[in-house]
Scaffold this motif. Structure first.
Motif, PDB file in Angstrom:
ATOM      1  N   ASP A 269       8.953  -9.044  -0.941  1.00 17.72           N
ATOM      2  CA  ASP A 269       9.676  -9.075  -1.684  1.00 17.72           C
ATOM      3  C   ASP A 269      10.364  -9.351  -1.141  1.00 17.72           C
ATOM      4  O   ASP A 269      11.140  -9.272  -0.058  1.00 17.72           O
ATOM      5  CB  ASP A 269       9.502  -7.499  -2.000  1.00 17.72           C
ATOM      6  CG  ASP A 269      10.727  -6.756  -2.451  1.00 17.72           C
ATOM      7  OD1 ASP A 269      11.341  -7.042  -3.461  1.00 17.72           O
ATOM      8  OD2 ASP A 269      10.414  -5.520  -2.322  1.00 17.72           O
ATOM      9  N   PRO A 270      11.648  -9.964  -1.834  1.00 14.80           N
ATOM     10  CA  PRO A 270      12.903 -10.300  -0.891  1.00 14.80           C
ATOM     11  C   PRO A 270      13.714  -9.251  -0.886  1.00 14.80           C
ATOM     12  O   PRO A 270      14.403  -9.918   0.454  1.00 14.80           O
ATOM     13  CB  PRO A 270      13.863 -10.659  -2.690  1.00 14.80           C
ATOM     14  CG  PRO A 270      12.732 -11.085  -3.879  1.00 14.80           C
ATOM     15  CD  PRO A 270      11.753  -9.924  -3.247  1.00 14.80           C
ATOM     16  N   ALA A 271      13.229  -7.844  -0.895  1.00 15.42           N
ATOM     17  CA  ALA A 271      14.757  -7.391  -0.711  1.00 15.42           C
ATOM     18  C   ALA A 271      13.449  -6.209   0.881  1.00 15.42           C
ATOM     19  O   ALA A 271      14.599  -5.328   1.810  1.00 15.42           O
ATOM     20  CB  ALA A 271      14.553  -5.498  -1.674  1.00 15.42           C
ATOM     21  N   GLN A 272      12.337  -7.235   0.622  1.00 10.48           N
ATOM     22  CA  GLN A 272      11.525  -5.647   1.911  1.00 10.48           C
ATOM     23  C   GLN A 272      11.640  -4.660   2.366  1.00 10.48           C
ATOM     24  O   GLN A 272      11.878  -4.724   3.482  1.00 10.48           O
ATOM     25  CB  GLN A 272      11.415  -7.501   3.429  1.00 10.48           C
ATOM     26  CG  GLN A 272      11.312  -8.544   2.955  1.00 10.48           C
ATOM     27  CD  GLN A 272      11.896  -9.495   4.020  1.00 10.48           C
ATOM     28  OE1 GLN A 272      12.117  -8.911   4.876  1.00 10.48           O
ATOM     29  NE2 GLN A 272      11.056 -10.306   4.977  1.00 10.48           N
ATOM     30  N   SER A 273      11.724  -3.639   1.483  1.00  6.82           N
ATOM     31  CA  SER A 273      11.948  -2.073   1.319  1.00  6.82           C
ATOM     32  C   SER A 273      10.870  -1.202   1.703  1.00  6.82           C
ATOM     33  O   SER A 273      11.394  -0.188   1.499  1.00  6.82           O
ATOM     34  CB  SER A 273      13.480  -1.988   0.516  1.00  6.82           C
ATOM     35  OG  SER A 273      11.688  -2.025  -1.144  1.00  6.82           O
ATOM     36  N   ASP A 274       9.696  -1.997   2.243  1.00  6.39           N
ATOM     37  CA  ASP A 274       8.493  -1.264   2.656  1.00  6.39           C
ATOM     38  C   ASP A 274       7.794  -2.342   3.537  1.00  6.39           C
ATOM     39  O   ASP A 274       6.288  -1.982   3.541  1.00  6.39           O
ATOM     40  CB  ASP A 274       7.750  -0.919   1.618  1.00  6.39           C
ATOM     41  CG  ASP A 274       6.797   0.254   1.416  1.00  6.39           C
ATOM     42  OD1 ASP A 274       6.765   0.527   2.448  1.00  6.39           O
ATOM     43  OD2 ASP A 274       6.307   0.507   0.604  1.00  6.39           O
ATOM     44  N   LEU A 275       8.733  -1.942   4.739  1.00  9.80           N
ATOM     45  CA  LEU A 275       8.020  -2.826   5.630  1.00  9.80           C
ATOM     46  C   LEU A 275       6.895  -2.106   6.509  1.00  9.80           C
ATOM     47  O   LEU A 275       5.630  -2.492   7.289  1.00  9.80           O
ATOM     48  CB  LEU A 275       8.903  -3.629   6.897  1.00  9.80           C
ATOM     49  CG  LEU A 275       9.839  -4.639   6.402  1.00  9.80           C
ATOM     50  CD1 LEU A 275      10.753  -4.998   7.547  1.00  9.80           C
ATOM     51  CD2 LEU A 275       8.989  -6.129   5.625  1.00  9.80           C
ATOM     52  N   LYS A 276       7.104  -0.997   6.542  1.00  7.05           N
ATOM     53  CA  LYS A 276       6.393   0.351   7.424  1.00  7.05           C
ATOM     54  C   LYS A 276       4.711  -0.160   6.339  1.00  7.05           C
ATOM     55  O   LYS A 276       3.494   0.658   7.539  1.00  7.05           O
ATOM     56  CB  LYS A 276       6.896   1.261   7.324  1.00  7.05           C
ATOM     57  CG  LYS A 276       8.330   1.744   8.250  1.00  7.05           C
ATOM     58  CD  LYS A 276       8.502   3.144   8.468  1.00  7.05           C
ATOM     59  CE  LYS A 276       9.893   2.902   9.192  1.00  7.05           C
ATOM     60  NZ  LYS A 276      10.241   4.259   9.612  1.00  7.05           N
ATOM     61  N   THR A 277       5.284   0.383   5.358  1.00  7.29           N
ATOM     62  CA  THR A 277       3.209   0.514   4.292  1.00  7.29           C
ATOM     63  C   THR A 277       2.838  -1.046   4.678  1.00  7.29           C
ATOM     64  O   THR A 277       1.902  -0.721   4.416  1.00  7.29           O
ATOM     65  CB  THR A 277       3.805   0.500   2.561  1.00  7.29           C
ATOM     66  OG1 THR A 277       4.425   1.905   2.696  1.00  7.29           O
ATOM     67  CG2 THR A 277       2.655   0.694   2.005  1.00  7.29           C
ATOM     68  N   ALA A 278       3.354  -1.933   4.497  1.00 10.42           N
ATOM     69  CA  ALA A 278       2.568  -3.494   5.150  1.00 10.42           C
ATOM     70  C   ALA A 278       2.596  -3.288   6.224  1.00 10.42           C
ATOM     71  O   ALA A 278       1.247  -3.925   6.191  1.00 10.42           O
ATOM     72  CB  ALA A 278       3.670  -4.538   4.824  1.00 10.42           C
ATOM     73  N   ALA A 279       3.225  -3.090   7.118  1.00  7.40           N
ATOM     74  CA  ALA A 279       2.061  -2.608   8.729  1.00  7.40           C
ATOM     75  C   ALA A 279       1.071  -1.996   8.410  1.00  7.40           C
ATOM     76  O   ALA A 279       0.085  -2.367   9.191  1.00  7.40           O
ATOM     77  CB  ALA A 279       3.431  -2.406   9.310  1.00  7.40           C
ATOM     78  N   ALA A 280       1.123  -0.602   8.035  1.00  9.01           N
ATOM     79  CA  ALA A 280      -0.249  -0.173   7.878  1.00  9.01           C
ATOM     80  C   ALA A 280      -0.865  -0.314   7.440  1.00  9.01           C
ATOM     81  O   ALA A 280      -2.631  -0.488   7.649  1.00  9.01           O
ATOM     82  CB  ALA A 280       0.020   0.835   6.875  1.00  9.01           C
ATOM     83  N   LEU A 281      -0.146  -1.703   5.699  1.00  9.22           N
ATOM     84  CA  LEU A 281      -2.414  -1.768   5.522  1.00  9.22           C
ATOM     85  C   LEU A 281      -3.178  -3.321   6.390  1.00  9.22           C
ATOM     86  O   LEU A 281      -3.791  -3.127   6.161  1.00  9.22           O
ATOM     87  CB  LEU A 281      -1.453  -2.985   4.178  1.00  9.22           C
ATOM     88  CG  LEU A 281      -1.681  -2.411   3.361  1.00  9.22           C
ATOM     89  CD1 LEU A 281       0.036  -2.691   2.244  1.00  9.22           C
ATOM     90  CD2 LEU A 281      -2.231  -1.119   2.546  1.00  9.22           C
ATOM     91  N   PHE A 282      -2.254  -4.456   6.771  1.00  6.69           N
ATOM     92  CA  PHE A 282      -2.647  -4.824   8.401  1.00  6.69           C
ATOM     93  C   PHE A 282      -3.503  -4.233   9.038  1.00  6.69           C
ATOM     94  O   PHE A 282      -4.627  -5.064   9.837  1.00  6.69           O
ATOM     95  CB  PHE A 282      -1.227  -6.096   8.400  1.00  6.69           C
ATOM     96  CG  PHE A 282      -0.686  -6.292   7.766  1.00  6.69           C
ATOM     97  CD1 PHE A 282      -1.355  -6.563   6.738  1.00  6.69           C
ATOM     98  CD2 PHE A 282       0.830  -6.308   8.085  1.00  6.69           C
ATOM     99  CE1 PHE A 282      -0.428  -7.661   6.065  1.00  6.69           C
ATOM    100  CE2 PHE A 282       1.752  -7.336   6.715  1.00  6.69           C
ATOM    101  CZ  PHE A 282       0.924  -8.301   5.504  1.00  6.69           C
ATOM    102  N   GLU A 283      -2.770  -2.802   9.457  1.00  6.13           N
ATOM    103  CA  GLU A 283      -3.450  -2.081  10.408  1.00  6.13           C
ATOM    104  C   GLU A 283      -4.685  -1.498   9.945  1.00  6.13           C
ATOM    105  O   GLU A 283      -5.953  -1.902  11.194  1.00  6.13           O
ATOM    106  CB  GLU A 283      -2.704  -0.734  10.872  1.00  6.13           C
ATOM    107  CG  GLU A 283      -1.635  -1.066  11.985  1.00  6.13           C
ATOM    108  CD  GLU A 283      -0.756  -0.252  11.883  1.00  6.13           C
ATOM    109  OE1 GLU A 283      -0.710   0.558  11.313  1.00  6.13           O
ATOM    110  OE2 GLU A 283       0.368  -0.675  13.293  1.00  6.13           O
ATOM    111  N   ALA A 284      -4.884  -1.301   8.974  1.00  5.95           N
ATOM    112  CA  ALA A 284      -5.901  -0.818   7.638  1.00  5.95           C
ATOM    113  C   ALA A 284      -7.180  -1.969   7.707  1.00  5.95           C
ATOM    114  O   ALA A 284      -8.240  -1.647   7.940  1.00  5.95           O
ATOM    115  CB  ALA A 284      -5.735  -0.170   6.502  1.00  5.95           C
ATOM    116  N   ALA A 285      -6.524  -3.064   7.707  1.00  5.27           N
ATOM    117  CA  ALA A 285      -7.494  -4.494   7.675  1.00  5.27           C
ATOM    118  C   ALA A 285      -7.385  -4.590   8.672  1.00  5.27           C
ATOM    119  O   ALA A 285      -9.239  -4.964   8.994  1.00  5.27           O
ATOM    120  CB  ALA A 285      -6.417  -5.615   7.080  1.00  5.27           C
ATOM    121  N   ILE A 286      -7.458  -4.811  10.183  1.00  4.84           N
ATOM    122  CA  ILE A 286      -7.769  -4.860  11.116  1.00  4.84           C
ATOM    123  C   ILE A 286      -8.791  -3.695  11.325  1.00  4.84           C
ATOM    124  O   ILE A 286      -9.953  -3.913  12.442  1.00  4.84           O
ATOM    125  CB  ILE A 286      -7.328  -4.823  12.005  1.00  4.84           C
ATOM    126  CG1 ILE A 286      -5.940  -6.199  12.187  1.00  4.84           C
ATOM    127  CG2 ILE A 286      -7.218  -4.496  13.785  1.00  4.84           C
ATOM    128  CD1 ILE A 286      -4.462  -5.762  12.927  1.00  4.84           C
TER     129      ILE A 286
END
Length: 503
Positions: A269-286
């Motif tokens: 997302d050009p605004a990158q306004s939800d990096l925390k949610t993105a990190a949580a999704l990667f942690e859930a994937a791990i």
């Protein structure tokens, strides 16, 4: 994870034929077949519901060897002894058919499977089929370099011809492909015409198509450019289609790949306004798959992306480097893993290591637009803006649908060579200008002497984020290797802020 046709799993009632493991099992026991009988069953399984001629079976199982039908009959008898008489039918004067209702079952939650069908030779000369097949095989090889799609090998996908929509459901059921790539090559006076389509096999609908003209230089003179562009666009569309599927599922039902897919979309997302949610999704994937290397890689990326807005602490960079290293350890053959490690090292101001990892990424996947675009950014940071412009032009050509990051970096390269007006025009294309984008735009305007426009951008920065310091951004957040490049950007920012005079 690379998956080929030998990794397919077939179910026959109580039996499971696992081509990846080379086993035939029933419940808790393993069934045994001699090699020729196993090879025969494999070919019948790949042609479920089809009457396979005896001649085809003999050519497949005993290639180049003269055998009588007795050898075939003996192997069929062995298979029936294990599976049961009713599983393999004899069709008089035609051949044999595996009668079980079976299907290719991909591993649950794996990345999408793509099959490149045999391209059609649409010209008048049958001898051109070798050229056509070679072109389609280059598309297979290009797609196979991406870690986000699984590409079936030529032996399976070339069993089906392009431009036969009525067969799409059959292709899916037989070889398990989620997406199909078909097309044709036609020789014409002065060159060739190449057409390619992407098909959603589950719904039998075309997602995308493009037609290319190749002039007098000949097909192979620019084949690499065409294949590179086709592959880049196909990967983007497969990614987007996969995201649409994942978005329709509840979060609790998502596999590791789908969780990572959602996270990557937030990062892009050009605004990158939800990096925390993105990190949580990667942690859930791990958590779902601790061996999923790209999830660690993207988690590392989520930590460093704030570098576009301000300096990153040494502790955050150390954590990002650790995650990136784990991503490489688990997925050493994935270009993305080395690309993200390159970005981490760049933010650590280790420019030589950053280029080393990015060169590895490009060796692994020369057609990855994101690796190509990042090389453009790295060249700007290393004080080589003309090289940067060449890399970025190539990235934009391959991936015209996602050019915003490339354009921001292109504008900075233009600024560095004093092409301020083209840089302004590029930055003004931003649909959601963030403070760091406005900072670059203000610097360009100030260097052009357009002080009113520069001050307007500064005012918008203060309105958006009163804590953001344009001058601190220019002097510490952009990882230039050469102090003179940092001073050049800081000079423009200072002029826009009314704190300096041009020299």
């Amino acid at each position: 994870m690379a998956v080929s046709t030998t990794d397919q799993v077939f179910h026959f009632g109580d039996f499971t034929l696992d081509l990846g493991k080379g086993t035939l099992g029933q419940a808790d026991r393993t069934a045994y077949l001699r090699p020729k009988a196993y090879a025969l069953l494999t070919h019948l399984a790949r042609n479920i519901g089809r009457v396979v001629p005896k001649s085809e079976l003999m050519d497949t199982v005993w290639p180049g060897v003269f055998v009588t039908e007795d050898s075939l009959t003996q192997s069929i008898r062995e298979i029936r002894k294990v599976l049961g008489e009713e599983m393999v039918r004899t069709v008089s004067k035609r051949g044999y058919m595996l009668a079980a209702e079976t299907e290719v079952v991909p591993e649950p939650g794996t990345q999408p499977i793509v099959a490149v069908l045999r391209f059609r030779n649409d010209g008048a000369d049958p001898a051109d089929q070798a050229i056509v097949d070679g072109f389609a095989e280059d598309v297979i090889n290009g797609l196979a370099r991406f870690g986000t799609v699984t590409v079936l090998a030529r032996n399976s996908s070339f069993s089906f011809a392009s431009n036969m929509p009525t067969e799409w459901p059959t292709v899916r059921s037989r070889i398990g492909a989620d997406y199909l790539v078909d097309g044709y090559v036609r020789r014409q006076p002065g060159g060739f015409v190449v057409a390619v389509n992407l098909v959603d096999a589950a719904n039998a609908i075309q997602l995308w198509g493009e037609r290319y003209g190749v002039e007098d230089a000949g097909l192979f003179a620019i084949q690499q450019d065409i294949v590179e562009e086709i592959v880049g666009r196909l990967v983007v569309r497969v990614h987007n289609a996969g995201l649409q599927r994942a978005a329709r599922k509840p979060l609790a039902n998502l596999a590791a790949y789908e969780l990572a897919l959602r996270g990557v979309t937030l990062l892009r997302d050009p605004a990158q306004s939800d990096l925390k949610t993105a990190a949580a999704l990667f942690e859930a994937a791990i958590a779902r798959d601790p061996a999923y290397g790209l999830a660690y890689t993207y988690l590392a990326l989520s930590h460093v992306l704030n570098g576009e807005f301000g300096s990153i602490s040494a502790a955050v960079l150390a954590k990002a480097r650790e995650l990136a290293e784990k991503g490489i350890a688990l997925s050493p053959d994935q270009a993305t893993a080395h690309r993200i490690q390159s970005l981490v090292r760049l933010n650590m101001r280790d420019h030589q290591a950053a280029e080393h990892h990015l060169r590895i990424a490009l060796e692994l996947n020369p057609s990855d637009a994101e690796c190509i675009g990042q090389m453009g950014y790295l060249m700007v940071m290393r004080g080589r803006p003309l090289d940067a412009l060449a890399w970025l032009a190539r990235a934009i050509r391959i991936d015209p649908l996602n050019p915003h990051w490339y354009q921001y970096d292109r504008a900075l390269a233009l600024y560095m060579i004093g092409e301020y007006q083209p840089a302004v025009e590029t930055l003004e294309l931003a649909t959601r200008p963030m403070p760091w984008i406005r900072t670059r735009l203000a610097a360009c305007c100030a260097q052009l002497g357009k002080m009113e426009a520069a001050r307007q951008q500064v005012a918008l920065i203060k309105a958006d984020d009163a804590d953001f310091s344009p001058l601190d951004y220019a002097m510490s957040a952009v990882p230039f290797e050469n102090p003179s490049d940092m001073e050049h950007l800081a000079q423009g920012v200072a002029l826009a802020l009314g704190e300096g005079q041009g020299s």
